[in-house]
Scaffold this motif. Structure first.
Motif, PDB file in Angstrom:
ATOM      1  N   ARG A 249     -12.701   5.250 -10.637  1.00 15.24           N
ATOM      2  CA  ARG A 249     -13.234   6.247  -9.705  1.00 15.24           C
ATOM      3  C   ARG A 249     -14.512   6.866 -10.263  1.00 15.24           C
ATOM      4  NH1 ARG A 249      -7.617   7.844  -9.264  1.00 15.24           N
ATOM      5  NH2 ARG A 249      -6.765   6.863  -7.399  1.00 15.24           N
TER       6      ARG A 249
ATOM      7  N   GLU B 257     -11.454   4.869  -2.921  1.00  8.01           N
ATOM      8  CA  GLU B 257      -9.994   4.736  -3.000  1.00  8.01           C
ATOM      9  C   GLU B 257      -9.542   3.318  -2.648  1.00  8.01           C
ATOM     10  OE1 GLU B 257      -7.665   6.673  -4.154  1.00  8.01           O
ATOM     11  OE2 GLU B 257      -9.162   8.152  -4.720  1.00  8.01           O
ATOM     12  N   TRP B 258     -10.133   2.750  -1.596  1.00  4.60           N
ATOM     13  CA  TRP B 258      -9.752   1.409  -1.180  1.00  4.60           C
ATOM     14  C   TRP B 258     -10.169   0.389  -2.247  1.00  4.60           C
ATOM     15  CZ3 TRP B 258      -6.564  -1.194   1.579  1.00  4.60           C
ATOM     16  CH2 TRP B 258      -6.811  -2.544   1.832  1.00  4.60           C
TER      17      TRP B 258
ATOM     18  N   PHE C  34      -7.735   0.393  -5.111  1.00  5.66           N
ATOM     19  CA  PHE C  34      -6.500  -0.314  -4.756  1.00  5.66           C
ATOM     20  C   PHE C  34      -6.745  -1.824  -4.715  1.00  5.66           C
ATOM     21  CE2 PHE C  34      -4.002  -2.221  -1.222  1.00  5.66           C
ATOM     22  CZ  PHE C  34      -2.750  -2.137  -1.807  1.00  5.66           C
TER      23      PHE C  34
ATOM     24  N   PRO D 122       0.823  -1.220   0.000  1.00  5.03           N
ATOM     25  CA  PRO D 122       0.000   0.000   0.000  1.00  5.03           C
ATOM     26  C   PRO D 122       0.853   1.265   0.000  1.00  5.03           C
ATOM     27  CG  PRO D 122      -0.684  -1.506   1.741  1.00  5.03           C
ATOM     28  CD  PRO D 122       0.606  -2.031   1.197  1.00  5.03           C
TER      29      PRO D 122
END
Lengths: 292, 314
Positions: A176, A182-183, A186, A94
């Motif tokens: 997006r 955001e998580w 990822f 991360p």
């Protein structure tokens, strides 16, 4: 012109073969040594093969040395290395992603600090880490070794390079726009694409942790905690041939083939990983730098 | 001494150039991303960095500078006057001199030679050179212990040529720097050869062909074209190896145990720091030696990051 060119090539090949011998002979010797008795090891050719039966006897003697200490050391090494590597990945992947694909205040500074601590040899911090571990009462627990292993700036840097050079930003932007958080971006887009770099970081972290000597040397204090690297030193200390004072412990004597066997066992996990990762290590690792 | 895991950086660095290029297009935050997300992703790493990188360094500095009247350099002066302090640093610098010069020469030479071979043959050589990296540290020290023991060593013919009959002849004090240099070369050189090979592959083929058309032979091409183009990797190797080499610990430690003290327990500065802390209970003095070593590593790292232009901190 031609003969001269061949002469260059022949000289080059001869030099390469000499160095190949330098690198390979100790490895061959290490595999052959446990097939021989102590007497044979000293008096026969270094490249002579003893017998498989001797190899088996030596293996048993090393494994059963003082209540199977070798197995305890190997188990400790596995706990420290696997724990350290897992935590290092958990932090580095991360972080590399955040440094490469998000913006926040202090990002450049964090990147610069990461580079500096990555280049600085970790051993310089071992004594201060010991004092810190002592202050927070972690000494004597596995965390005194695992936590320092978890701090792996080199892994963060590799992840940063990977994410900033291989993940198309449009892909993340599209996700997006589609409403992914955001998580989610990822977890569902970046992470599945990051498998090669996860493997590479895991490889470097595991090898560095498994072979580490100084940190556990300072942090651990008896056989129940030692990893196999320290175990090897314990064995040398028990070998009368090297440490004459050790000859008093006749029942637990360690001979030269036993030391070679113990070394072979100690490096086996890393050696297996090296052989299986050969393709990646010698070729694929050079992303963007391969001849073909 | 652990071989620096960072030895592989340049391979990755090759691809980093693309990253740097990409970074230029990334002045603005990516569409839709928020700043808080960035903090979230780096949070665990930052906690580890502070707790296990920054905090111990500050703790060591505080311990080293603590004096009866407040802050002072008494512990630095103490260790400096310690009769094993100067020899320990002399030992590692002598070791590093031998190791860095020979490693640079041989790694570059071997990489150039491997690079002229057919791919399959060169892969085999690179793998053989790289394999000893698997036994970095204690394992390599033990294997070389046997290699340096005249009875039974595959290299006995060389040891006998020097009239060495027993291990203690080989590990005579004057030989130790070269012995540790051989050990470090054995486990570390292969990784660098692979890296230099990668860097050589990055040289455009047209450049080498142009030189050959102009009548340059293999030696001239290597010296005038190839080496200048991989110079930054050579500098990088030198700097990293210097920083790592100053921390030498496991090899003299193992040899000390194996020779029953013939290699002094305070041969290297790191051993000295260890002994000050755990044998003499002089933790503040030990912290002072740690800070000395930390400063060497830090200075080298900062120079490399800011002046070396090897890393694109975009």
């Amino acid at each position: 012109m031609l003969p001269r060119r061949y002469a260059y090539r022949l000289i080059a090949l001869a030099i390469l073969l000499v160095f190949a011998a330098f690198f390979f002979v100790p490895m061959i010797w290490l595999i052959l040594a446990p097939t021989k008795t102590d007497y044979q090891l000293v008096h026969e050719s270094p490249f002579a093969f003893g017998s498989l039966a001797t190899f088996g006897h030596t293996f048993n003697r090393v494994i059963n040395y003082q209540g199977q200490l070798m197995l305890i050391w190997l188990k400790n090494s596995a706990i420290y290395s696997v724990g350290g590597t897992a935590l290092a990945l958990l932090a580095a992947i991360p972080a590399g992603y955040g440094l490469a694909l998000t913006q926040f205040i202090g990002r450049r500074a964090l990147l610069a600090i990461t580079l500096v601590v990555m280049i600085m040899p970790a051993t310089a911090l071992v004594l201060p880490l010991f004092l810190e571990a002592s202050a927070v009462h972690l000494l004597g627990t596995v965390w005194a070794v695992i936590l320092p292993f978890a701090f792996f700036p080199f892994g963060v840097y590799l992840a940063y390079i990977y994410f900033s050079s291989t993940i198309p930003k449009d892909l993340l932007a599209a996700a997006r726009i589609d409403g992914a958080g955001e998580w989610g971006v990822f977890r569902h887009i970046a992470l599945p694409l990051a498998r090669p770099i996860v493997a590479l970081i895991a490889f470097f972290a595991f090898v560095a942790d498994w072979n580490n000597y100084y940190l556990p040397f300072v942090m651990t204090y008896d056989n129940s905690q030692y990893p196999v690297t320290i175990g090897l030193q314990v064995l040398i200390g028990s070998a009368p041939i090297f440490s004459p004072t050790a000859s008093g412990y006749a029942a637990s004597e360690i001979y030269r083939p036993d030391l070679a066997m113990a070394t072979l066992i100690a490096i086996m996990p890393v050696l297996i990983i090296f052989v299986f990762a050969q393709r990646t290590l010698v070729k694929g690792m050079l992303a963007g730098a391969t001849k073909e | 001494m652990t071989v620096p895991s960072a030895t592989v950086v340049p391979d990755e660095r090759v691809s980093a150039r693309r990253g740097r290029r990409a970074a230029r297009h990334r002045e603005r935050p990516p569409a839709g991303s928020s700043r808080t997300a960035g903090y979230f992703f780096v949070a665990l790493y930052v906690v580890l960095l502070l707790a296990l990188g920054v905090a111990p360094a500050i703790y060591a500095i505080a311990l080293a500078l603590s004096a009866p009247g407040g802050i002072g350099f008494a512990h630095f002066v103490n260790t400096f006057n310690f009769f094993e302090f100067a020899p320990a640093f002399e030992h590692v610098f002598e070791f590093e001199g031998i190791w860095l010069v020979s490693q640079t020469f041989f790694v570059v030479t071997l990489a150039l030679m491997v690079h002229t071979l057919a791919r399959r043959v060169s892969t085999t050589f690179r793998f053989i050179f790289y394999l000893p990296g698997a036994m970095a540290g204690a394992a390599s020290a033990i294997v070389w212990l046997f290699m340096f023991t005249p009875s039974g060593s595959p290299w006995a013919f060389i040891l006998h040529a020097f009239h060495y009959q027993v291990l203690s002849n080989t590990v005579a004090p004057g030989n130790l720097p070269i012995i540790f240099a051989i050990m470090a070369f054995f486990t570390g050189a292969g990784g660098w050869i692979v890296i230099m090979y990668g860097a050589l592959n990055n040289i455009p083929q047209e450049l080498i062909e142009a030189a050959e058309i102009d009548g340059s032979n293999a030696f001239q091409t290597a010296l005038r074209i190839k080496i200048p183009l991989i110079r930054k990797w050579i500098v990088y190797m030198l700097v990293l190896a210097f920083a790592a080499g100053s921390q030498l610990f496991v090899e003299p430690q193992i040899l000390g145990v194996a020779t029953n003290g013939e290699v002094p327990a305070q041969w290297s500065p790191n051993q000295l720091a260890y002994n000050l802390a755990f044998q003499l209970d002089r933790f503040n003095d030990a912290a002072a030696v740690s800070v000395d070593l930390l400063v060497i590593g830090l200075v080298v790292a900062v120079i490399l990051v800011w002046r070396g232009k090897l890393f694109g901190v975009d």
